[in-house]
Design a protein around this motif. Structure first.
Motif, PDB file in Angstrom:
ATOM      1  N   MET A   1      10.469 -18.380   9.098  1.00  0.00           N
ATOM      2  CA  MET A   1      10.973 -19.733   8.643  1.00  0.00           C
ATOM      3  C   MET A   1      10.386 -20.838   9.910  1.00  0.00           C
ATOM      4  SD  MET A   1      12.493 -19.241   5.938  1.00  0.00           S
ATOM      5  CE  MET A   1      13.713 -18.190   4.831  1.00  0.00           C
ATOM      6  N   LEU A   2      10.740 -20.589  11.076  1.00  0.00           N
ATOM      7  CA  LEU A   2      10.317 -21.417  12.211  1.00  0.00           C
ATOM      8  C   LEU A   2       8.796 -21.521  11.946  1.00  0.00           C
ATOM      9  CD1 LEU A   2      12.671 -20.687  14.910  1.00  0.00           C
ATOM     10  CD2 LEU A   2      12.755 -22.658  13.346  1.00  0.00           C
ATOM     11  N   THR A   3       8.005 -20.397  11.963  1.00  0.00           N
ATOM     12  CA  THR A   3       6.519 -20.484  11.713  1.00  0.00           C
ATOM     13  C   THR A   3       6.159 -21.530  10.602  1.00  0.00           C
ATOM     14  OG1 THR A   3       6.364 -18.090  12.657  1.00  0.00           O
ATOM     15  CG2 THR A   3       4.423 -19.131  11.580  1.00  0.00           C
ATOM     16  N   ILE A   4       6.655 -21.325   9.605  1.00  0.00           N
ATOM     17  CA  ILE A   4       6.142 -22.272   8.561  1.00  0.00           C
ATOM     18  C   ILE A   4       6.776 -23.695   8.923  1.00  0.00           C
ATOM     19  CG2 ILE A   4       7.040 -22.878   6.104  1.00  0.00           C
ATOM     20  CD1 ILE A   4       6.958 -19.921   5.426  1.00  0.00           C
ATOM     21  N   VAL A   5       8.049 -23.821   9.597  1.00  0.00           N
ATOM     22  CA  VAL A   5       8.440 -25.183   9.907  1.00  0.00           C
ATOM     23  C   VAL A   5       7.285 -25.938  10.949  1.00  0.00           C
ATOM     24  CG1 VAL A   5      10.150 -26.417  11.035  1.00  0.00           C
ATOM     25  CG2 VAL A   5      10.777 -24.979   9.237  1.00  0.00           C
ATOM     26  N   ASN A   6       7.036 -25.305  11.934  1.00  0.00           N
ATOM     27  CA  ASN A   6       6.067 -25.518  12.954  1.00  0.00           C
ATOM     28  C   ASN A   6       4.713 -25.888  12.143  1.00  0.00           C
ATOM     29  OD1 ASN A   6       7.917 -25.366  14.909  1.00  0.00           O
ATOM     30  ND2 ASN A   6       7.504 -23.378  15.362  1.00  0.00           N
ATOM     31  N   GLU A   7       4.070 -25.047  11.352  1.00  0.00           N
ATOM     32  CA  GLU A   7       3.023 -25.457  10.809  1.00  0.00           C
ATOM     33  C   GLU A   7       3.062 -26.650   9.914  1.00  0.00           C
ATOM     34  OE1 GLU A   7       2.125 -21.921   8.259  1.00  0.00           O
ATOM     35  OE2 GLU A   7       1.529 -20.882   9.832  1.00  0.00           O
ATOM     36  N   GLN A   8       4.183 -26.791   9.355  1.00  0.00           N
ATOM     37  CA  GLN A   8       4.457 -28.097   8.326  1.00  0.00           C
ATOM     38  C   GLN A   8       4.617 -29.329   9.159  1.00  0.00           C
ATOM     39  OE1 GLN A   8       3.731 -28.014   5.300  1.00  0.00           O
ATOM     40  NE2 GLN A   8       3.624 -25.800   5.295  1.00  0.00           N
ATOM     41  N   MET A   9       5.102 -29.052  10.510  1.00  0.00           N
ATOM     42  CA  MET A   9       5.528 -30.474  11.310  1.00  0.00           C
ATOM     43  C   MET A   9       4.092 -30.942  11.765  1.00  0.00           C
ATOM     44  SD  MET A   9       8.694 -31.303  12.084  1.00  0.00           S
ATOM     45  CE  MET A   9       8.807 -31.773  13.601  1.00  0.00           C
ATOM     46  N   SER A  10       3.178 -30.094  11.700  1.00  0.00           N
ATOM     47  CA  SER A  10       1.815 -30.921  12.325  1.00  0.00           C
ATOM     48  C   SER A  10       1.139 -31.506  11.198  1.00  0.00           C
ATOM     49  CB  SER A  10       0.988 -29.796  12.907  1.00  0.00           C
ATOM     50  OG  SER A  10       0.591 -28.956  11.672  1.00  0.00           O
ATOM     51  N   LYS A  11       1.630 -31.651  10.101  1.00  0.00           N
ATOM     52  CA  LYS A  11       0.772 -32.043   9.018  1.00  0.00           C
ATOM     53  C   LYS A  11       1.456 -33.568   8.736  1.00  0.00           C
ATOM     54  CE  LYS A  11      -0.083 -27.705   6.797  1.00  0.00           C
ATOM     55  NZ  LYS A  11       0.153 -26.829   5.642  1.00  0.00           N
ATOM     56  N   LYS A  12       0.473 -34.300   8.240  1.00  0.00           N
ATOM     57  CA  LYS A  12       1.073 -35.709   7.527  1.00  0.00           C
ATOM     58  C   LYS A  12       1.945 -35.746   6.540  1.00  0.00           C
ATOM     59  CE  LYS A  12      -3.121 -38.065   9.718  1.00  0.00           C
ATOM     60  NZ  LYS A  12      -4.309 -38.978   9.473  1.00  0.00           N
ATOM     61  N   SER A  13       1.599 -34.752   5.645  1.00  0.00           N
ATOM     62  CA  SER A  13       2.320 -34.672   4.496  1.00  0.00           C
ATOM     63  C   SER A  13       4.074 -34.653   4.535  1.00  0.00           C
ATOM     64  CB  SER A  13       2.146 -33.392   3.611  1.00  0.00           C
ATOM     65  OG  SER A  13       2.430 -32.179   4.404  1.00  0.00           O
ATOM     66  N   ILE A  14       4.461 -34.298   5.936  1.00  0.00           N
ATOM     67  CA  ILE A  14       5.872 -34.426   6.086  1.00  0.00           C
ATOM     68  C   ILE A  14       6.702 -35.615   6.032  1.00  0.00           C
ATOM     69  CG2 ILE A  14       5.738 -32.143   7.172  1.00  0.00           C
ATOM     70  CD1 ILE A  14       6.888 -33.921   9.653  1.00  0.00           C
ATOM     71  N   LYS A  15       5.806 -36.786   5.987  1.00  0.00           N
ATOM     72  CA  LYS A  15       6.366 -38.069   6.330  1.00  0.00           C
ATOM     73  C   LYS A  15       7.294 -38.196   4.940  1.00  0.00           C
ATOM     74  CE  LYS A  15       5.107 -42.858   7.028  1.00  0.00           C
ATOM     75  NZ  LYS A  15       6.044 -42.783   8.194  1.00  0.00           N
ATOM     76  N   GLY A  16       8.405 -38.525   5.299  1.00  0.00           N
ATOM     77  CA  GLY A  16       9.607 -39.050   4.166  1.00  0.00           C
ATOM     78  C   GLY A  16      10.171 -37.738   3.531  1.00  0.00           C
ATOM     79  N   SER A  17       9.705 -36.519   4.135  1.00  0.00           N
ATOM     80  CA  SER A  17      10.438 -35.301   3.756  1.00  0.00           C
ATOM     81  C   SER A  17      11.911 -34.899   4.259  1.00  0.00           C
ATOM     82  CB  SER A  17       9.408 -34.228   4.057  1.00  0.00           C
ATOM     83  OG  SER A  17       9.449 -33.777   5.420  1.00  0.00           O
ATOM     84  N   LEU A  18      12.465 -34.025   3.598  1.00  0.00           N
ATOM     85  CA  LEU A  18      13.717 -33.732   4.253  1.00  0.00           C
ATOM     86  C   LEU A  18      13.568 -33.073   5.695  1.00  0.00           C
ATOM     87  CD1 LEU A  18      16.741 -33.152   3.862  1.00  0.00           C
ATOM     88  CD2 LEU A  18      16.287 -31.010   2.930  1.00  0.00           C
ATOM     89  N   LEU A  19      12.587 -32.514   6.033  1.00  0.00           N
ATOM     90  CA  LEU A  19      12.307 -31.737   7.457  1.00  0.00           C
ATOM     91  C   LEU A  19      12.297 -33.194   8.189  1.00  0.00           C
ATOM     92  CD1 LEU A  19      11.534 -29.567   9.413  1.00  0.00           C
ATOM     93  CD2 LEU A  19       9.159 -29.834   8.353  1.00  0.00           C
ATOM     94  N   GLU A  20      11.726 -34.061   8.056  1.00  0.00           N
ATOM     95  CA  GLU A  20      11.365 -35.296   8.891  1.00  0.00           C
ATOM     96  C   GLU A  20      12.713 -35.909   9.137  1.00  0.00           C
ATOM     97  OE1 GLU A  20       8.311 -38.712   9.588  1.00  0.00           O
ATOM     98  OE2 GLU A  20       9.560 -38.866   7.846  1.00  0.00           O
ATOM     99  N   GLU A  21      13.671 -35.934   7.766  1.00  0.00           N
ATOM    100  CA  GLU A  21      14.675 -36.728   8.135  1.00  0.00           C
ATOM    101  C   GLU A  21      15.822 -35.909   8.945  1.00  0.00           C
ATOM    102  OE1 GLU A  21      16.064 -39.240   6.549  1.00  0.00           O
ATOM    103  OE2 GLU A  21      14.507 -40.001   4.947  1.00  0.00           O
ATOM    104  N   ILE A  22      15.904 -34.541   8.680  1.00  0.00           N
ATOM    105  CA  ILE A  22      16.738 -33.589   9.383  1.00  0.00           C
ATOM    106  C   ILE A  22      16.377 -33.779  10.945  1.00  0.00           C
ATOM    107  CG2 ILE A  22      17.311 -31.162  10.148  1.00  0.00           C
ATOM    108  CD1 ILE A  22      17.360 -30.818   7.105  1.00  0.00           C
ATOM    109  N   MET A  23      15.042 -33.642  11.355  1.00  0.00           N
ATOM    110  CA  MET A  23      14.704 -33.633  12.699  1.00  0.00           C
ATOM    111  C   MET A  23      14.593 -34.814  13.405  1.00  0.00           C
ATOM    112  SD  MET A  23      14.249 -30.546  13.487  1.00  0.00           S
ATOM    113  CE  MET A  23      13.663 -28.836  12.899  1.00  0.00           C
ATOM    114  N   SER A  24      15.010 -35.992  12.695  1.00  0.00           N
ATOM    115  CA  SER A  24      15.318 -37.422  13.094  1.00  0.00           C
ATOM    116  C   SER A  24      16.699 -37.999  13.282  1.00  0.00           C
ATOM    117  CB  SER A  24      14.443 -38.353  12.445  1.00  0.00           C
ATOM    118  OG  SER A  24      14.756 -38.507  11.159  1.00  0.00           O
ATOM    119  N   ILE A  25      17.654 -36.976  12.824  1.00  0.00           N
ATOM    120  CA  ILE A  25      19.146 -37.348  12.980  1.00  0.00           C
ATOM    121  C   ILE A  25      19.509 -37.364  14.321  1.00  0.00           C
ATOM    122  CG2 ILE A  25      21.382 -36.678  12.226  1.00  0.00           C
ATOM    123  CD1 ILE A  25      20.036 -35.261   9.947  1.00  0.00           C
TER     124      ILE A  25
END
Length: 495
Positions: A265-289
């Protein structure tokens, strides 16, 4: 004294479930819901047992106990003791209730921060993964601090609906996967694992704002070992729901399995964190709480991912089983689907408004409960069925699994009749939602429901669903799970 305490923790229950004569007399003498002159706690019926161990032997292999069929023991208790009973489990009393009146009073008595008893099994799992305890085990202000930011993100239907088009694309990919993987019997080998991968891909849409791509190259069975962690986690929590030693038999190899899932899971999370597509995503929201620590944010993300996989996949399997056993309901749902315009079939708002689909979903939960029991605790006394229950007592509402076949509530209770749910006022509190009730309900329930509806639409548009194996029931593994493998036959409608 310590050894005696351990004995109570290990042994819980008794084969004898006759209520005491004193308790039966009390039941007959009090109006069922007298909240003004309630009887005291000690008058609540309870099963009789042996000296010292009380009803403990009922919860051991000596009496054929199966933790996955705990709800069947609840039913036996209710049949002997009545609609409400108490039982000493370990060193503490629990109260079990099942009427719609008690269900309504129980959940209408909750405040903004409802109490639920802690699950040691969950804490142990989080420790194995190197995380702090889960949100579900927290209480009061700590629970509210962790839960509030999640609610802001997940409990807005407009937020859920905006992902419907992309999630429908995942469902189309799943249909293509199913067409490729069908065998000579038109069944799909490893379909349970395929449903887990589908659920992960659906979660990826709103968590990462993109698909991960696990369905595209027939890799569902290849990554099954990775998702084994979520399945074993669910089983471990279910086995530890009432304490005792049962979960420890599931422990060998569990930590390694969980860490494999976590690392994947963390491998996928880290891959996605480097992409611009996460802007406005739940991942970005959670990591910015900002109110959460880094460990709490990562732990929360794992809860969302692993919870989304198991709960959604298992609930879809139950719905497919109910469809497979009722071809006429498939036809009615296809008619409702065909009435949607091309724009509506990808619209979260329109899908959420499908009356017959919603009714079928509730009927599936009644027949094969997604959730068998809902526990609560209160910091004040509460009156149920004419008895005063002191603050701090754990109360388990069992209406989903012990009143779901009650002919006083449901005409022809063994038949699958979605129409019974079209009158919302009439059906209120005759079961509880498969995702929980009130402030403690699953925060991802709107997403899960949308995902299941979208998948059912694509399956019913393309296939007739059949099932030709042993009859299934819903068993307990933290949530409701089919008792058999989901070996469905998918017959193409369009050639």
């Amino acid at each position: 004294m310590q050894s005696r305490s351990m004995l109570f923790k290990v042994l819980r229950g008794s084969k004898s479930i006759r209520a005491t004569q004193k308790s039966n007399t009390a039941t007959e003498s009090v109006p069922a819901h007298d909240i003004y002159n309630p009887l005291p706690f000690d008058k609540i019926p309870e099963p009789t047992g042996l000296p010292l161990v009380r009803t403990a032997l009922d919860y051991t292999p000596l009496r054929g106990f199966d933790i996955t069929r705990l709800h069947e023991l609840w039913m036996k208790r209710h049949q002997e003791c009545g609609d409400i009973y108490k039982e000493r489990i370990g060193l503490k009393y629990w109260v079990f209730c099942r009427t719609k009146e008690d269900t309504e009073r129980l959940f209408r008595s909750e405040g903004r921060m409802p109490f639920r008893f802690e699950l040691p099994a969950v804490r142990e799992l989080k420790t194995m993964m190197g995380y702090p305890d889960s949100i579900g085990n927290q209480k009061g202000e700590t629970w509210h601090r962790l839960r509030q930011p999640v609610n802001r993100i997940l409990l807005k239907k407009q937020t859920v609906w905006k992902y419907s088009k992309e999630q429908r694309d995942v469902c189309k990919e799943m249909v293509s996967y199913m067409e490729r993987r069908r065998d000579e019997n038109l069944e799909i080998p490893g379909y349970a694992e395929a449903l887990q991968v589908w659920a992960f891909e659906m979660a990826g849409i709103f968590i990462f704002n993109t698909q991960v791509g696990l369905l595209r190259e027939d890799v569902a069975t290849e990554v099954a070992a990775v998702f084994e962690g979520s399945s074993r986690m669910l089983e471990y929590v279910g086995a530890g729901a009432i304490g005792g030693p049962w979960r420890y038999f599931l422990k060998p190899g569990l930590k390694k399995c969980l860490l494999n899932s976590k690392n994947f899971m963390l491998t996928i999370v880290n891959e996605q964190m480097s992409k611009k597509s996460i802007k406005g995503s739940l991942l970005e929201e959670i990591m910015s709480i900002e109110t959460l620590t880094e460990e709490e944010r990562e732990s929360l993300l794992m809860d969302v991912l692993l919870g989304a996989i198991e709960a959604t996949a298992n609930t879809l399997a139950i719905c497919l089983y109910c469809l497979a056993m009722n071809s006429e309901i498939q036809a009615k749902l296809r008619s409702e689907i065909k009435a949607l315009t091309p724009e509506q079939i990808s619209s979260g708002r329109a899908i959420d408004s499908m009356s017959y689909m919603n009714a079928f979903f509730k009927e599936s939960n009644r027949l094969l409960p997604f959730t068998h029991g809902l526990p609560r605790q209160f910091d004040h006394d509460i009156v149920l069925s004419g008895y005063r229950i002191p603050a701090g007592i754990t109360i388990l509402n069992t209406i989903n699994s012990t009143s779901n076949m009650n002919p006083d509530y449901f005409e022809d209770p063994h038949e699958c009749i979605p129409e019974r749910w079209l009158d919302k006022d009439k059906s209120k509190f005759m079961t509880t939602s498969g995702f929980g009730v009130g402030a403690r309900a699953c925060p991802g329930r709107f997403f899960a429901k949308q995902e299941i509806f979208l998948m059912l639409i694509e399956i019913l548009t393309n296939f007739k669903v059949e099932y030709h194996h042993a009859p299934a029931t819903s068993i307990i593994k933290a949530t409701g799970v089919l008792s058999t493998e989901p070996k469905f036959k998918f017959i193409s409608i369009n050639g």
